[in-house]
Design a protein around this motif. Structure first.
Motif, short mmCIF file in Angstrom:
data_model
loop_
_atom_site.label_atom_id
_atom_site.label_comp_id
_atom_site.label_asym_id
_atom_site.label_seq_id
_atom_site.Cartn_x
_atom_site.Cartn_y
_atom_site.Cartn_z
N ARG A 201 -14.20 8.66 0.66
CA ARG A 201 -13.95 7.80 -0.50
C ARG A 201 -12.57 7.95 -1.10
N VAL A 202 -11.76 8.89 -0.63
CA VAL A 202 -10.42 9.10 -1.18
C VAL A 202 -9.41 9.13 -0.04
N PHE A 203 -8.30 8.45 -0.23
CA PHE A 203 -7.32 8.25 0.85
C PHE A 203 -5.92 8.34 0.24
N ALA A 204 -5.08 9.18 0.82
CA ALA A 204 -3.70 9.35 0.33
C ALA A 204 -2.71 8.74 1.31
N THR A 205 -1.74 8.03 0.79
CA THR A 205 -0.69 7.44 1.62
C THR A 205 0.61 7.43 0.83
N GLY A 206 1.65 6.84 1.40
CA GLY A 206 2.93 6.75 0.71
C GLY A 206 2.94 5.54 -0.22
N GLY A 207 3.01 4.36 0.39
CA GLY A 207 2.95 3.11 -0.38
C GLY A 207 2.19 2.09 0.44
N ILE A 208 1.51 1.19 -0.21
CA ILE A 208 0.73 0.19 0.53
C ILE A 208 1.59 -1.04 0.82
N GLY A 209 1.10 -1.88 1.74
CA GLY A 209 1.74 -3.16 1.99
C GLY A 209 1.40 -4.14 0.89
N GLY A 210 1.95 -5.34 0.98
CA GLY A 210 1.68 -6.31 -0.08
C GLY A 210 2.19 -7.68 0.30
N VAL A 211 2.50 -8.46 -0.72
CA VAL A 211 3.07 -9.79 -0.52
C VAL A 211 4.57 -9.62 -0.29
N HIS A 212 5.06 -10.10 0.85
CA HIS A 212 6.48 -9.97 1.14
C HIS A 212 7.30 -10.91 0.26
N ARG A 213 8.53 -10.54 0.02
CA ARG A 213 9.42 -11.40 -0.74
C ARG A 213 9.55 -12.73 0.01
N GLY A 214 9.34 -13.81 -0.72
CA GLY A 214 9.30 -15.12 -0.09
C GLY A 214 7.94 -15.44 0.50
N GLY A 215 6.95 -14.60 0.20
CA GLY A 215 5.62 -14.78 0.74
C GLY A 215 4.94 -16.06 0.32
N GLU A 216 5.41 -16.64 -0.79
CA GLU A 216 4.82 -17.92 -1.23
C GLU A 216 5.14 -19.03 -0.24
#
Length: 377
Positions: A151-166
């Motif tokens: 139930r617990v997970f450590a990482t650096g940073g997650i992915g997301g909406v890229h710039r210009g993703g719209e």
């Protein structure tokens, strides 16, 4: 012939480990594809809440060798020192590894990342069926962690909406997986190279609870920098508060997860203005070179490291270690909550005899020890 309940059942794999899921047929197929490190297996038997999942794309695509291997081993030790059990997740030779043994970890770290696939949900079947090596992304690690009840997970940073993703519709699968997997992801927010405001909006739509950690002003971190200029919905003051939230989420049966944003330690934080300028330059170069999709992030991280003369790599190391420390503290608190609940005295039973109208049905859960069990469909 025997009947297996559709309730949670333990099924032992070839190495003695188990998975807890609702469909035993799925378990019997999955067991032939997974290896669980003995240390992790024992922890899952005794207290799954004490295990911290760790992803492997940091090892395969996030850092150069030997920094990746050194950091991976240090992160695992930090988790142990805090009283939790690390479970680095990846794929070696077409088999999922939950807790990667030393030689296999070294193989992933030292391999040419052009031959190691960044593995998300969409890639799992291909990588496994072809016997390939893979570094599991946040989404891939979330999926596998949930399979075994971590139930617990450590990482650096997650992915997301890229710039210009719209316009490009380039949205990381991490966000969708967070919306359907009840795991808490402890990270330094969203990678700085992404459109953070749109990412947070997308997470809200997916039903993901986003919280800052020990940031009373709710300022959400941005990987290399402590502030993104965007606000989290809530703030968690300590590990116990985070663990209580995770416990409640499980009790409610919600299938959505959490994103807990832990700011990078102040001494390793980079100048936000400088980082933004570097990222813009790297994005323009990627566009000129025709770099697309999952290849964009490694390209930009390499560019940032080069321009910052390696300082960004040191920041990357520092934040993942810090996140692992926080995640381990949360896992330990969660295990304590579960232990206290199981040790609580039961309420006195009524002396009245139960009345059964119609009949009673008993489901039997079994533990299977044979290696070659086959289910009769």
């Amino acid at each position: 012939m025997f009947r297996i309940s559709t309730k949670a059942t333990k099924l032992f794999t070839r190495d003695g480990s188990f998975f807890e899921r609702r469909k035993c047929a799925t378990l019997s197929k999955l067991s032939s594809l997974v290896d669980i490190k003995p240390e992790v297996r024992e922890a899952l038997r005794a207290s799954p809440q004490s295990v911290v999942a760790l992803e492997s794309t940091i090892i395969t695509h996030g850092m150069p060798y030997p920094h990746n291997l050194e950091t991976a081993l240090q992160v695992e030790q930090i988790v142990r020192d805090k009283g939790a059990i690390p479970a680095t997740i990846g794929i070696v030779g077409g088999r999922i590894q939950i807790g990667i043994e030393g030689d296999r970890l070294a193989k992933l770290a030292g391999s040419d990342n052009r031959h190691t696939i960044k593995t998300s949900r969409r890639d799992l079947a291909y990588v496994l069926s072809n016997g390939l090596d893979g570094g599991t992304t946040v989404a891939g690690t979330l999926l596998i962690a949930d399979m075994v009840g971590i139930r617990v997970f450590a990482t650096g940073g997650i992915g997301g909406v890229h710039r210009g993703g719209e316009n490009s519709m380039d949205v990381s699968a991490d966000l969708v997986e967070l919306g359907r997997t009840p795991v808490a992801v402890v990270s330094s927010g969203v990678k700085s190279i992404l459109d953070i405001p749109r990412t947070l909006e997308y997470l809200e739509t997916q039903g993901v609870c986003v919280a800052s950690y020990q940031c009373a002003d709710l300022d959400f971190p941005a990987f290399y920098t402590r502030s993104s200029g965007s606000m989290a919905a809530y703030n968690l003051s300590n590990a116990a508060e985070a663990a209580a939230m995770i416990k409640t989420n499980c009790a409610l049966g919600l299938r959505s997860g959490f994103l807990i944003g832990v700011p990078i330690p102040a001494e390793y934080s980079l100048d936000r203005k400088v980082i933004d300028e570097v990222i813009e330059q790297a994005l323009a170069e990627a566009d000129r070179l025709g770099i697309r999709g999952k290849d964009v992030t490694p390209h930009i991280l390499a560019a940032v490291s080069k321009i910052t003369k390696g300082r960004s790599l040191e920041s990357n190391k520092a934040l993942i270690k810090n996140n692992a420390s926080v995640a381990a503290e949360i896992a330990v608190e969660l295990a304590n909550i579960e232990s206290s609940a199981s040790d609580a005295p039961r309420r006195p039973s009524s002396k009245r005899a139960p009345v059964v109208i119609g009949g009673s049905i008993v489901d039997t859960c079994i533990t299977v020890l044979e290696d070659d069990l086959k289910l009769n469909n």
